[in-house]
Design a protein around this motif. Structure first.
Motif, mmCIF file in Angstrom:
data_model
loop_
_atom_site.group_PDB
_atom_site.id
_atom_site.type_symbol
_atom_site.label_atom_id
_atom_site.label_comp_id
_atom_site.label_asym_id
_atom_site.label_seq_id
_atom_site.Cartn_x
_atom_site.Cartn_y
_atom_site.Cartn_z
ATOM 1 N N UNK A 198 0.848 -1.194 0.000
ATOM 2 C CA UNK A 198 0.000 0.000 0.000
ATOM 3 C C UNK A 198 0.880 1.240 0.000
ATOM 4 N N UNK A 199 0.554 2.196 -0.861
ATOM 5 C CA UNK A 199 1.266 3.471 -0.879
ATOM 6 C C UNK A 199 0.237 4.604 -0.949
ATOM 7 N N UNK A 200 0.732 5.845 -0.960
ATOM 8 C CA UNK A 200 -0.152 7.003 -1.081
ATOM 9 C C UNK A 200 0.376 7.900 -2.193
ATOM 10 N N UNK A 201 -0.057 7.604 -3.418
ATOM 11 C CA UNK A 201 0.484 8.264 -4.590
ATOM 12 C C UNK A 201 0.152 9.736 -4.718
ATOM 13 N N UNK A 202 -0.838 10.226 -3.977
ATOM 14 C CA UNK A 202 -1.191 11.641 -4.034
ATOM 15 C C UNK A 202 -0.759 12.387 -2.773
ATOM 16 N N UNK A 203 0.075 11.747 -1.963
ATOM 17 C CA UNK A 203 0.574 12.366 -0.730
ATOM 18 C C UNK A 203 1.965 12.929 -1.025
ATOM 19 N N UNK A 204 2.055 14.256 -1.173
ATOM 20 C CA UNK A 204 3.322 14.881 -1.560
ATOM 21 C C UNK A 204 4.458 14.525 -0.614
ATOM 22 N N UNK A 256 -5.838 2.263 -7.436
ATOM 23 C CA UNK A 256 -6.544 3.254 -6.630
ATOM 24 C C UNK A 256 -5.652 3.995 -5.656
ATOM 25 N N UNK A 257 -4.499 3.419 -5.323
ATOM 26 C CA UNK A 257 -3.572 4.078 -4.407
ATOM 27 C C UNK A 257 -3.001 5.366 -4.988
ATOM 28 N N UNK A 258 -3.129 5.536 -6.294
ATOM 29 C CA UNK A 258 -2.651 6.767 -6.928
ATOM 30 C C UNK A 258 -3.398 7.984 -6.407
ATOM 31 N N UNK A 259 -4.596 7.772 -5.865
ATOM 32 C CA UNK A 259 -5.404 8.886 -5.358
ATOM 33 C C UNK A 259 -5.321 9.026 -3.840
ATOM 34 N N UNK A 260 -4.606 8.147 -3.181
ATOM 35 C CA UNK A 260 -4.504 8.206 -1.725
ATOM 36 C C UNK A 260 -3.611 9.371 -1.304
ATOM 37 N N UNK A 261 -4.092 10.147 -0.328
ATOM 38 C CA UNK A 261 -3.347 11.342 0.071
ATOM 39 C C UNK A 261 -3.187 11.499 1.572
ATOM 40 N N UNK A 262 -3.965 10.783 2.381
ATOM 41 C CA UNK A 262 -3.901 11.025 3.822
ATOM 42 C C UNK A 262 -4.363 9.796 4.591
ATOM 43 N N UNK A 407 3.007 12.383 -8.169
ATOM 44 C CA UNK A 407 1.557 12.174 -8.226
ATOM 45 C C UNK A 407 1.105 11.991 -9.672
ATOM 46 N N UNK A 408 1.649 12.811 -10.579
ATOM 47 C CA UNK A 408 1.305 12.682 -11.998
ATOM 48 C C UNK A 408 1.780 11.342 -12.561
ATOM 49 N N UNK A 409 2.962 10.916 -12.149
ATOM 50 C CA UNK A 409 3.482 9.639 -12.629
ATOM 51 C C UNK A 409 2.632 8.476 -12.131
ATOM 52 N N UNK A 410 2.181 8.545 -10.880
ATOM 53 C CA UNK A 410 1.291 7.503 -10.371
ATOM 54 C C UNK A 410 -0.046 7.523 -11.109
ATOM 55 N N UNK A 411 -0.512 8.715 -11.456
ATOM 56 C CA UNK A 411 -1.754 8.808 -12.228
ATOM 57 C C UNK A 411 -1.582 8.137 -13.589
ATOM 58 N N UNK A 412 -0.414 8.321 -14.209
ATOM 59 C CA UNK A 412 -0.133 7.635 -15.475
ATOM 60 C C UNK A 412 -0.169 6.124 -15.274
ATOM 61 N N UNK A 413 0.496 5.664 -14.219
ATOM 62 C CA UNK A 413 0.534 4.224 -13.951
ATOM 63 C C UNK A 413 -0.862 3.668 -13.727
ATOM 64 N N UNK A 414 -1.680 4.407 -12.970
ATOM 65 C CA UNK A 414 -3.030 3.940 -12.670
ATOM 66 C C UNK A 414 -3.891 3.864 -13.926
ATOM 67 N N UNK A 415 -3.626 4.768 -14.876
ATOM 68 C CA UNK A 415 -4.415 4.811 -16.109
ATOM 69 C C UNK A 415 -3.873 3.865 -17.170
ATOM 70 N N UNK A 416 -2.785 3.172 -16.860
ATOM 71 C CA UNK A 416 -2.215 2.240 -17.820
ATOM 72 C C UNK A 416 -1.280 2.881 -18.819
#
Length: 437
Positions: A198-204, A256-262, A407-416
């Motif tokens: 588990x990670x938090x891809x949107x947590x700066x 979905x972890x790409x959107x985790x922030x807190x 965060x942008x890179x995780x969004x890319x990964x999440x979107x394939x």
């Protein structure tokens, strides 16, 4: 104040703060206008499950301080998404608290504004002296060669938390010691709605911490010896790509972890949705989420090969919270009394015990509660294999631009979308250009 232009904001704040200091503070409520020697305002950072949890933990200690000194402390707990912006606004306006918590990675950046009271020999003497604090914790209190801008309050380090039942069910006997082992174990744990890590891809903040350590493990850095950004260095690019690849190519982290922030990764781990978690002193928060101490184990954060240590074998940052005083407080004596109280042996044992963190005061670490398996792993990490994030004035801007890049890179990964060495370099190059702007 938006964080997209923090470089310019800090420059402006430095000028504004100098003017405020020269005129002896403002007249509004807060650090500039609190002339009541029997009152202090204190901004605490969110260390517990939520803001109310922090209030419950801190209030009895603040009442104790009031009973001892007659000084009432007005407490406000500020969440991490808002804390840096609030501090920068207070530094610019002169309206803020007398005492405040800061992330230790921000020390040099906030020091550069001139808003914080330097802990020179006199101020350090007023709270018991420099020698009381662990050296590694003091290393994250400001730029080298300058008086500390704050003093350590809570020390933290990263550990690898793992779910014992999920490991047993997957036939994994021991926690991984290298990243290749972690990926192999993560694949065994992934399936049936569960994931390996588990990670938090949107947590700066989490993004920055992991990116920095991964870069170090690849022999890279994000700044050169002069404090200039080197975001596209080969080690930095390789480190960021390896971290994002847990989702992008290894597929051991949920999209979905790409959107985790807190704290959502904590929730997933506690609910058995993920077998592993990279976190700072998670034990107390896992218990608050219903996980028993026997349900999880902890091990050092993996390295590329071998065992944790220095150089390319570092596996954690020197994490933690510092306690600072605004320079233009009208109640400096009371503020220093409060800092002395919060960093006393007794309070260090109580507060760090409540949060599961490690006392940065050496004499407080001998308490038996800091010798449990979790604390032992974290203390050893701080002592043997930790590195401080760069104590340079641009560090907070670094968090502001590189955190969103990940965060942008995780969004890319999440979107394939493919995450390649070239795409990582381009994102980091854009972040470095934003620093220059």
């Amino acid at each position: 104040m938006r964080r997209t232009r923090i470089t310019a904001a800090i420059a402006a704040i430095t000028v504004a703060t100098a003017a405020l200091t020269a005129c002896g503070g403002g007249t509004a409520t807060g650090n500039g206008g609190n002339k009541n020697p029997k009152t202090l305002t204190y901004w605490a950072s969110n260390q517990g499950k939520n803001l109310d949890d922090d209030k419950q933990k801190l209030t009895p200690e603040l009442q104790k301080f009031e009973k001892q000194t007659g000084i009432h402390v007005k407490l406000e707990v500020v969440g991490w998404p808002d804390l840096l912006n609030r501090i920068l606004t207070a530094a610019s306006s002169g309206q803020g608290p007398d005492v405040l918590n800061i992330g230790n990675t921000w020390s040099a950046s906030l020091q550069a504004t001139g808003a914080l009271l330097p802990f020179d020999d006199g101020n350090l003497g007023a709270i018991g002296g420099k020698q009381r604090f662990v050296a590694s914790a003091l290393g994250s209190t400001g730029a080298a060669g300058k008086d500390p801008a704050a003093v350590p309050l809570y020390s933290l380090a990263y550990g690898l938390y793992y779910n014992k039942k999920l490991f047993k069910d997957a036939g994994i006997a021991n926690p991984p010691a290298t990243w290749s082992e972690l990926i192999a174990d993560g694949k065994k744990l992934t399936g049936g709605g569960k994931y390996g890590l588990a990670i938090e891809g949107a947590n700066n903040a989490e993004n920055i911490h992991h990116a920095y350590i991964f870069a170090k493990q690849h022999g890279g850095d994000f700044f050169d010896a002069s404090g200039n950004p080197t975001f596209t260095s080969p080690g930095a690019v390789a480190g960021v790509k390896q971290f994002v690849d847990f989702m992008a190519s290894d597929k051991i982290t949920a999209a979905g972890d790409a959107e985790y922030a807190q704290n959502q990764s904590l929730e997933d781990f506690a609910k058995g949705k993920a077998g592993m978690l990279l976190w700072q002193a998670a034990g107390v928060q896992l218990a608050q989420r219903g996980m028993k101490a026997d349900d999880w184990g902890i091990a050092p954060v993996p390295v590329q090969s071998g065992a944790p240590g220095q150089g390319t074998q570092v596996d954690t940052m020197v994490a933690g919270i510092n306690l600072a005083v605004f320079k233009n407080t009208q109640n400096r004596d009371g503020a220093l009394k409060f800092v002395k109280f919060m960093t006393s042996d007794e309070e260090q044992k109580i507060l760090n015990g409540k949060y599961g963190s490690i006392p940065p005061v050496t004499s407080a670490q001998s308490d038996p509660q800091f010798s449990n398996p979790e604390q032992t792993v974290l203390r050893q990490g701080l002592a043997k294999s930790a590195v401080a994030l760069p104590q340079v004035a641009k560090e907070s801007q670094f968090e502001d631009v590189v955190g969103p890049a990940l965060k942008d890179l995780f969004a890319d990964a999440a979107a394939g979308r493919p995450v390649t060495e070239d795409s990582v370099r381009k994102r980091l190059e854009k972040a470095q250009q934003q620093m220059a702007g």
